[in-house]
Structure formats: structure tokens, C-alpha cells
Design a protein around this motif. Structure first.
Motif, short mmCIF file in Angstrom:
data_model
loop_
_atom_site.label_atom_id
_atom_site.label_comp_id
_atom_site.label_asym_id
_atom_site.label_seq_id
_atom_site.Cartn_x
_atom_site.Cartn_y
_atom_site.Cartn_z
N MET A 170 2.94 45.18 34.97
CA MET A 170 1.82 44.68 34.16
C MET A 170 2.31 44.36 32.74
O MET A 170 2.02 43.30 32.18
CB MET A 170 0.73 45.74 34.14
N ASP A 171 3.10 45.26 32.19
CA ASP A 171 3.63 45.03 30.84
C ASP A 171 4.56 43.82 30.83
O ASP A 171 4.50 42.98 29.94
CB ASP A 171 4.38 46.27 30.34
N GLU A 172 5.38 43.74 31.86
CA GLU A 172 6.34 42.65 31.90
C GLU A 172 5.67 41.28 31.98
O GLU A 172 6.16 40.29 31.45
CB GLU A 172 7.25 42.83 33.12
N GLU A 173 4.51 41.23 32.62
CA GLU A 173 3.81 39.95 32.77
C GLU A 173 3.17 39.49 31.46
O GLU A 173 2.63 38.39 31.38
CB GLU A 173 2.71 40.04 33.84
N GLY A 174 3.15 40.35 30.47
CA GLY A 174 2.61 39.94 29.18
C GLY A 174 1.12 40.22 28.99
O GLY A 174 0.47 39.62 28.13
N PHE A 175 0.57 41.11 29.80
CA PHE A 175 -0.82 41.54 29.54
C PHE A 175 -0.81 42.50 28.35
O PHE A 175 0.17 43.24 28.15
CB PHE A 175 -1.40 42.23 30.77
N GLY A 176 -1.89 42.54 27.60
CA GLY A 176 -1.92 43.37 26.40
C GLY A 176 -2.29 44.81 26.71
O GLY A 176 -2.53 45.19 27.86
N ASN A 177 -2.35 45.61 25.66
CA ASN A 177 -2.70 47.02 25.81
C ASN A 177 -4.21 47.19 25.87
O ASN A 177 -4.96 46.34 25.43
CB ASN A 177 -2.17 47.83 24.63
N CYS A 178 -4.61 48.35 26.36
CA CYS A 178 -6.03 48.65 26.44
C CYS A 178 -6.45 49.40 25.19
O CYS A 178 -5.82 50.39 24.84
CB CYS A 178 -6.30 49.49 27.68
#
Ligand SMILES: Cc1cc2nc3c(=O)[nH]c(=O)nc-3n(C[C@H](O)[C@H](O)[C@H](O)COP(=O)(O)OP(=O)(O)OC[C@H]3O[C@@H](n4cnc5c(N)ncnc54)[C@H](O)[C@@H]3O)c2cc1C
Ligand code: SF4
Ligand code: FES
Lengths: 659, 252
Positions: free
Chosen positions: B211-219
């Protein structure tokens, strides 16, 4: 003589499959690694096949036209999946499921295939539960069942009204696991547009990358078409907008016979058409017939609201005509009965083309049992309703919500209005016991083949068949072919056969843009749908079918003169995708009418008005039509009929009665 | 039947492909029926554009009954429009009034690049699932299903989490473009079931890493995702996933 060999193994019905499994040729693990398999389609059939074959060690490539394999149309299946588990101890067995399916299909399916389906049905449930599919459970922690049309036992497993979603997500997760391990290459947003054959053997496909528009060549030692049904030939159906016949049709034009194209299933419980803007029809799961009661007013053209019509003035026509099965008669029977009432002037709603599906009795009944469970002894009417609604909501909540979204009416308060709609196609590519088409190396699985449902599919058995084909049948049967393929090296895709196939695809695309006509693709699709629904729909007759064939020919030539396809070929272009699909529907539609015209009998979903009993039931002609009609494409929209005679060795063929 | 009587102004995002810039283009629509679905209203618009010789608006859709998760329109600043718990395809025009102006844009997130007009690329979701959104069981050797009783409340909770349709509305609405609701729904479903226990720790870690690698942001716990999710996926899943992830790291 017929060219068709169904390859049903010898032996008694309950031994065929186990003997086959223990004697079929195997491919050793080292050889599997160099064998490539193309799977077109990622629905229940495609995902389960691809995951299983990759687990076994084959190199697999999967194609789907959606943006993710998880969105294949199987996701939309609502009601459930059958399996002969006999968890309810109500007398179910493999034999009974086999028998119900043959009878439900109006004695037009192969015994050998159907028995195998019934045998593996129980394994499917085990497999899905092991994958973490959250099927509905009882308070004791055991799996729950419901009943479905055409049976008298409870053998349907479900996950609320989202069974297809949960089963597909299970198969999808198995598939993605293989993608993660590098054994499956997933090609989403790709549409297969041609089969490549070399010396009559399937060797690969041509696919279009739907984002870039680029045509690609893919080699495979075997090609599995798991591309779903063709109900959208009617334009309006419960299928997803993208469901189409293209893959199967291209295969047909390359030599695969098309089996029983006229067998279509009209589902009795769908939300009626609301206007010309209608783009698709929404199914209300058959499971609703478990608890809901179907009725129309006893008086013709009754304009009162449903709740104003007293009990004694309602005609529960299914319960009246079919006391043994009541609201749970098979789909073809229920659909025709609704049409009969509406045609006779008893229909309800603004269009008068609808009947009521009423939950009041069920809410009352559940209200009482819940009240007792909760220790409420003298419940008020209000309490009863609340209790009853709770149970109904738990069982069917999402369906009720969907109904309200679409119609703006609250089905807990007023009965739902329903009408039959095109839902499923029993016809499809002809396959033998191995699921191989008449083109060696090319297989068809799931709704794309014609195999197990005869002339009418029972509810909750398409999911069963798709997963049976993918998880439990093809992993064995493909071995009998691939064991002879271990010496075939991957064929380079600059082979002339690939070049020619790609050229043909390119030529068709160029032709679409060259026409520069005035009418949209949808315009032609709607016109075709209207012809099909009126003349090759719930009721068919010789005159209408002959007219339909002429009308389709004219429409097809107009299409090729006057269609307007906007945009260009080398970009994301949904209009171009639709044009290709409608072009194929315009050919298939004609073949469906030809098949319906050839079959001078009524059976299952195929109802020829000329062939009915005095009380309006379908009249089969076993003497002359106890065969699978498999059509060979002879080019230029001409076809030759081949017959596969059906032999009933175990089940005594009889008139189908649900009375 | 449905004689339409609504006149609308549509402002629709048009963008040729991922490499070009896009812009809002205004269209007038007449005689729209309240019984139409939002996508049927777009069918009407597209038919008009085609007849005029213009390019129709590209948008994703397939099942049109709220289950495939393909449709994805950002309508008047909200994913799937003004009604809660419905997808774009289930939204009907009776939710709008004659004379309304409706702005329609694609999902916007770095991890969901625009393909064309209202169509975006959500393949990042598949790649996250491929990293652990499954139970490793091969076909053919499962035990009898009823040998594994599962308490109904657990089965029901797993089902609620599994109801996610992978539409991406949660990402589209999040100011950080976080995919936490989506990822946590899958992790929760499997964590709640006995079958999911064996791979519990590795699953949470590798899915989160992808998920992090795909470039989604933090919650940042704003909770907008839960509000906009058409399937009512609950924030509790995110809490459960955080516990799973935390436990996985402690075990290390
Ligand atoms: C609304 C609805 C409810 C239903 N409910 C039930 C139920 O409760 N129980 C039951 O048993 N059955 C039910 N059915 C029937 C059942 O869902 C289907 O028959 C079954 O899911 C079909 O599965 P499949 O794998 O054969 O095809 P699909 O799931 O339709 O998959 C087809 C796949 O092929 C791909 N594809 C097609 N053409 C191409 C091409 N040219 N190139 C690349 N890819 C292509 C698609 O992308 C997709 O991945 C229902 C059907 C509908 C419409
Ligand atoms: S969590 Fe909700 S909003 Fe997010 S992808 Fe799943 S269904 Fe869509
Ligand atoms: S089109 Fe399938 S969810 Fe909207």
C-alpha cells in the motif's frame, strides 16, 4: 453421420468420473513449467481454472476486459450456490441433485456431465470455506441453507444476497495469490478479439490492450474461454453492460460448434422496465420466492393499490396452478405464468407489465417466531412487524435496498413489482466431457459452454457449474490433451497464423472507422434487442422467427453502412469496444432464431407457441428433438446443423411436472 | 411511462489521456426523467454527443447494480454523489432537481492516474491483494466445510468486511488519498476467521508495505472514508488492522 463425440467415459454413472480421474494422462511437473495456458475471462470459471492450473505448475496468462479480474460479472450473482451436502438432513444426495438438474433442464442435458457436476458440488463448498469465503451460518456455527426453485430440499449455500461476490472474491484471491507468486500473468483491460489456429489447432489469441489500443499476440498450448453468457444480445438483460459473445463467437467462426443457441433463460423476478432510457434490468434474486408470494388481482385492469385489494380478491396464480411447488416452480414455468397473466390483462403497475411479489405474509410469520424466541407472549401488531422485518432484513436486506433505490418504493410496506427478464444463456460453445470445443486445444468453461443445464438452468447452479469446471474438472481433463503437447515448443508470435489473425482484427477495426455513419452503436443494439425480445424471447413461433431472421439481416447490413464509431483505434475507446460486440451479436441473433425455428418443440426456456399442452404447458418432442443442436459456421452467416443424440440411461425421461 | 422533465447543467471533466491536462466542459441536458439512473443520464448525454459527431464521455461501469465496483464518479464534490451507501450506478435522478448544476470529476489520487475523462487506473488495489489478501490453500485438499464451525457473529463480521467492492471511493474522498479502509477491510475479514490465522502476521505487514509503495497516503483518522463508502465498511476495520500491524511488528 455426426462428427460429434461427447467422449463420455464408459461405466456406470457413479463410476465414470472417478475412473476417468484415475486413468487420465498426467503431465509431469517439469513439463508443466514449459506449458503455457491462456485463460480468457476471470469470472468464477476463469479465476478458479487459472488459479488451480497455476498451482499445478502450468504457466498461465489471464485476460479480462474490466479493470480488475474481481469485477467479472459473476460478482453480481445474488442468491446462492447448490451443493449436495445434505447438511439439512432432508434427504439430499448426489443422485437427487443430478436428477433435479436433468429434470430442471427438461431432459436436454447429458447425464454424464450432470452427474459429475453433482459429485463435485460438495467439494466446491469445502474449497470456498477453506479460502475464507464467509458463507451464511447458523447460531451453532454450521453453514446455513435456503431452498431455490425446482427442488424440494434445502441445498443452496449463500452469503446474504451477495453469494456471487463472495465466491468470486474467493477465486480472485486465489488468482491474485498466483499473480503475486509470478505463476499467472494478469492482463486486465484486455479484450480478446480473435483465436489463432494453426492446422486447425488452437495456438493463441489476438487481444487488444484497451488503454493503448495496441493489438497483441499471445501464444498458448491451450486456450480456455471462460467468457460468460450472451444474454446481452437482447440489449436489456440482467447481465453487466460489458457481457458479450465476442470471444465465443470468434471461436465459433474458427471452427467451434455453437450448442443450443436458442436456449435462453428468462428470469421471473426482475424489476420491470421503467422507460426508454432503460440500460439494463435488475434481478431480484430467486431466493425471494422462498418467502415471497406472487400474485395479481383477480379482476382485470384493477386500478386499486396493492394494499387496497383484499385477500380474497388476489390470485396467487403459481400456488393455484402448481400446488406441489407453488412459488418455487422453475424459472421458465414462473416466467411464462407471469407473462400469461399480464397478457390476459391482470398485470399491475403503470405499465401493466408486472406482477406483485409480496412479503407481508413472510413478515407476519417471522414476526411470530421471533416474538416467541424473544419471550414476547402477546406481541402488538407493531412489535410483530418490527420482529418480522428484522428477519427479512437479515435475509434479503440488500435486495430490498436495491429495489428501493431503483423504484423509489419501500418493499417492506408495499409489494414489489416484478416482471421476467433475460438472465442467462444455457446455450454456448459445444464441448465434450473434457470441456473441449470442436477445435482441439480450445476449451470453454462456465456460462460460455452449453454443457450442463439442458434447456433450463435451475437457480443456484450456474455458480456451481462455473466453479466445478474451473476448480475440479479442467485441472484433470486438460491433462488428456496436454500430455500430448509436451513436445510442442512455444510458437513464436511472428508465425504467419498470428500475423494473419492480427490483420483480420485490424481490418475490422479500420472498417468501423471508415463507415462514418450517422447512428450510434447503441441504436443498433437496442433495435436488435427489440427484435430478439419480441420474436425470440419468452414465447416464439414460426412466423415470428422467420420475420426476425429477415429483420436481423436488414439491421446488420444497415449497421455496416451507417454505424458511427467515434474516436480513434489507438486510445481508450469504449465506443469501439461496443461496436465489435454488437457486430457479433448481430450475427449470433440470427443463429439463435434459426435454432429456435429448427426446434419444433417446447422445452425448458424454449417455448414454441405451436407446441403446448391444453393447459399451456411446454410440450416436448422426445422422438424428434432429444438432441443437442450444434451449429457449424459455414461462413457468410450460413450454418450447418450437427446433432448429438442424448441418451438417458439412468433417469427415465418423462413429462416434466411441478403440479 | 417516464416522460422526463428535468433540465440540468452538467460540468464534466474531459481529459484525453494520462499525458494531457484536462478541464471541465459544460453541457446542457433536457428532459431527464427522475427514474433514470445517473449513468443512464450519461448515456443520454453520450448519445447526443455521438449524434453531433463529438466524442462521448468515457467512464467506467459494468454491472450497474452496485456490486462490481467499477463505476466511479466524483459528483458535486462527493464520490458516488450525494446519497450515502449507494454507488454511482445506483444513484437515481430523483436525487436531483430541475435546474441543478452537477459537477462530475474522476477519482483523484496519485495512485489512481486518469486514463481518460472519468476513467482511472485502480490496478494498485489488485497489487495490494496479490501481496497477501488471501488464504494460502490450493485447490483440492480442503476438509469438510462443517468440520470447522465458525461462530455466527464472527462469520457475520467477516462478511461485513468482505462486502467491500473495491471501488476506491474511500481513497478518492480522503484528503491524504489513503487506502486504509480498503486494505483494512480485507485484513479484517481474514483476521476474523479461523482459516486466516496462520498467515495473520505476514499478511498485515506485506499488504501495508505494498500500500505504501503504491503511493497511497497515511491515515489521519478523519473518517471521511467511512461516510462515503457505498458498502458501509466501518472504521473499526482500520483499528483492527492497526492492531494486526502492530502485533506483527512486535513479533518480529
Ligand atoms: C444478476 C445475476 C444474478 C445471478 N445469480 C445467480 C445465483 O444466485 N446463482 C447462480 O448459480 N447463478 C447466478 N447467476 C448466473 C451466474 O452468475 C453466471 O452464470 C456465472 O457467474 C458466469 O460465470 P462465468 O465465469 O462463466 O462468466 P463471467 O463471470 O461472466 O465472466 C466472464 C469473464 O470473461 C471476460 N471476458 C468476456 N469476453 C472477453 C473478451 N473478449 N476478452 C477478454 N475477456 C473477456 C470478462 O472480463 C469476465 O472476466 C446470476 C447471474 C446474474 C446476471
Ligand atoms: S472500503 Fe468502501 S469505499 Fe473503499 S473500496 Fe471498499 S467499498 Fe469502496
Ligand atoms: S457499475 Fe458495478 S458497481 Fe456501479
Amino acid at each position: 453421420m455426426s462428427k460429434l463425440d461427447s467422449k463420455i467415459p464408459e461405466g456406470s454413472i457413479d463410476q465414470k468420473w472417478s475412473k476417468y480421474k484415475s486413468s487420465v494422462a498426467l503431465v509431469n511437473p517439469a513439463n508443466k513449467r514449459s506449458i503455457e495456458i491462456i485463460v480468457v475471462g476471470s469470472g468464477l470459471a476463469g479465476s478458479s481454472a487459472a488459479a488451480s492450473l497455476a498451482e499445478m505448475g502450468y504457466k498461465v496468462k489471464v485476460f479480462c476486459f474490466q479493470d480488475s479480474p474481481r469485477r467479472a460479472h459473476s460478482i453480481a450473482a445474488q442468491g446462492g450456490i447448490n451443493a449436495a451436502k445434505n447438511y439439512q438432513n432432508d434427504g439430499d444426495s448426489t443422485y437427487r441433485l443430478f436428477y433435479d438438474t436433468i429434470k430442471g433442464g427438461d431432459y436436454r442435458a447429458r447425464e454424464g456431465n450432470v452427474h459429475r457436476l453433482a459429485e463435485v458440488s460438495a467439494n466446491i463448498i469445502d474449497q470456498c470455506v477453506a479460502q475464507g469465503v464467509p458463507l451464511a451460518r447458523e447460531y451453532g456455527g454450521m453453514l446455513s441453507n435456503r431452498s431455490f426453485g425446482g427442488t424440494q430440499v434445502q441445498r443452496t449455500f449463500y452469503a446474504a444476497g451477495q453469494t456471487g461476490q463472495q465466491l468470486l472474491l474467493g477465486a480472485y484471491s486465489a488468482l491474485e495469490r498466483q499473480v503475486g507468486m509470478g505463476t499467472v500473468e494478469m492482463c486486465s483491460r484486455h479484450e480478446m478479439l480473435e483465436v489463432v489456429t494453426i492446422d486447425g489447432v488452437a495456438r493463441g489469441i489476438i487481444a487488444r490492450d484497451l488503454i493503448t489500443g495496441k493489438l497483441e499476440r499471445h501464444f498458448g498450448h491451450a486456450v480456455l474461454l471462460c467468457t460468460g453468457g450472451y444474454g446481452n444480445v437482447f440489449y436489456l438483460s440482467t447481465n453487466a453492460m460489458g457481457s458479450n459473445v465476442t470471444a465465443a463467437w470468434k471461436a465459433h467462426k474458427k471452427g467451434a460448434f455453437f450448442g443450443n443457441p436458442c436456449y435462453t433463460q428468462i428470469h421471473p423476478t426482475c424489476i420491470p422496465v421503467s422507460g426508454d432510457h432503460q440500460s439494463k434490468l435488475t434481478l431480484m434474486s430467486e431466493s425471494l420466492r422462498n418467502d415471497g408470494r406472487i400474485w395479481v388481482p383477480k379482476k382485470q385492469n384493477d386500478t386499486r393499490k396493492a394494499n387496497e385489494i383484499p385477500e380474497e380478491e388476489r390470485d396467487y396464480y403459481l400456488e393455484r396452478r402448481y400446488p406441489a411447488f407453488g412459488n418455487l416452480v422453475p424459472r421458465d414455468v414462473a416466467s411464462r405464468a407471469a407473462k400469461e397473466r399480464c397478457d390476459a390483462g391482470y398485470g399491475v403497475g403503470a405499465s401493466k407489465m408486472a406482477v406483485y411479489l409480496d412479503y407481508k405474509a413472510a413478515i407476519d410469520r417471522y414476526g411470530h417466531t421471533q416474538a416467541i424466541k424473544n419471550g414476547v407472549h402477546n406481541p402488538t401488531a407493531e412489535q410483530l412487524r418490527t420482529f418480522g422485518k428484522e428477519v427479512v432484513e437479515e435475509k434479503y436486506g440488500n435486495l430490498f435496498e436495491m429495489y428501493e433505490q431503483i423504484t423509489g418504493e419501500n418493499p417492506y410496506e408495499v409489494p414489489m413489482r416484478i416482471y421476467p427478464a433475460v438472465h442467462y444463456t444455457m446455450g454456448g460453445l459445444w464441448v465434450d466431457y473434457n470441456l473441449m470445443t470442436t477445435v482441439p486445444g480450445m476449451y470453454a468453461l462456465g456460462e460460455a459452454n452449453f454443457s450442463d443445464h439442458g434447456a433450463n438452468r435451475l437457480g443456484a447452479s450456474a455458480l456451481m457449474q462455473g466453479l466445478a469446471d474451473g476448480y475440479f474438472v479442467i485441472p484433470y481433463t486438460i491433462g488428456s490433451y496436454l500430455a500430448n503437447e509436451i513436445r510442442t515448443k512455444a510458437i513464436p508470435t511472428d508465425h504467419e497464423a498470428f500475423v494473419e489473425a492480427e490483420k483480420a482484427v485490424q481490418a475490422q477495426i479500420d472498417q468501423f472507422f471508415a463507415i462514418k455513419g450517422t447512428k450510434s452503436v447503441d441504436h443498433f443494439h437496442k433495435a436488435l434487442g427489440k427484435i430478439m425480445w419480441e420474436k425470440c424471447g419468452m414465447a416464439r413461433n414460426e412466423k415470428g422467427l422467420k420475420e426476425a431472421i429477415e429483420e436481423i439481416k436488414i439491421l446488420r447490413s444497415e449497421f455496416w453502412k451507417d454505424v458511427r464509431v467515434t474516436g480513434t483505434a489507438d486510445e481508450f475507446n469504449p465506443e469501439l469496444e461496443k461496436a465489435g460486440r454488437v457486430a457479433d451479436f448481430l450475427e449470433l441473433g440470427e443463429l439463435m432464431c434459426i435454432d429456435a425455428l429448427n426446434r419444433n418443440e417446447s422445452c425448458g426456456g424454449h417455448f414454441r407457441e405451436e407446441y403446448q399442452t391444453e393447459d399451456g404447458e411446454a410440450k416436448r418432442d422426445d422422438e424428434n428433438y432429444k438432441y443437442v443442436a450444434a451449429w457449424e459456421n459455414k461462413g457468410n452467416n450460413t450454418y450447418e446443423l450437427h446433432k448429438e443424440e442424448l441418451n438417458f440411461e439412468v433417469i427415465k425421461i418423462a413429462a416434466r411436472s411441478y403440479k | 411511462m417516464s416522460q422526463g422533465n428535468m433540465n440540468l447543467t452538467l460540468k464534466v471533466w474531459r481529459q484525453k489521456n494520462s499525458k494531457t491536462n484536462g478541464q471541465l466542459v459544460t453541457y446542457q441536458l433536457k428532459d431527464i426523467s427522475p427514474d433514470m439512473s445517473f449513468l443512464e443520464m450519461f448515456d443520454v448525454l453520450n448519445e447526443q454527443l455521438i449524434v453531433k459527431g463529438e466524442e462521448p464521455v468515457a467512464f467506467d461501469h459494468d454491472c450497474r447494480e452496485g456490486i462490481c465496483g467499477m463505476c466511479s464518479m466524483f459528483i458535486n464534490g462527493r464520490p458516488h454523489g450525494p446519497k450515502s451507501k449507494v454507488t454511482t450506478c445506483q444513484l437515481h435522478m430523483r436525487s436531483f432537481k430541475d435546474g441543478d448544476t452537477i459537477v462530475v470529476e474522476p477519482w483523484r489520487a496519485a495512485a489512481f492516474p486518469v486514463i481518460k475523462d472519468l476513467t482511472v487506473d485502480r490496478s494498485a488495489f489488485d497489487r495490494i491483494i496479490a501481496k497477501g489478501g488471501y488464504i494460502s490453500v490450493n485447490t483440492g485438499n480442503a476438509q469438510d466445510a462443517n468440520n470447522l464451525p465458525i461462530p455466527k457473529p464472527d462469520a457475520d463480521a467477516a462478511f461485513s468486511a468482505a462486502a467491500c467492492i473495491g471501488c476506491g471511493a474511500c481513497v478518492a474522498t480522503c484528503k491524504n488519498s489513503s487506502a486504509m479502509l480498503f486494505v483494512s477491510a480485507k485484513i479484517s475479514q481474514l483476521a476474523l476467521l479461523p482459516q486466516g490465522q496462520v498467515e495473520r502476521t505476514t499478511r498485515a505487514k506485506s499488504m501495508v508495505a505494498q500500500m505504501d509503495e503504491e503511493g497511497f497516503g497515511n491515515c489521519s483518522n478523519t473518517g471521511a472514508c467511512e461516510v462515503e463508502c457505498p458498502k458501509g465498511i466501518s472504521l473499526e476495520n482500520i483499528a483492527r488492522m492497526n492492531r494486526e500491524f502492530f502485533a506483527a511488528n512486535i513479533k518480529e
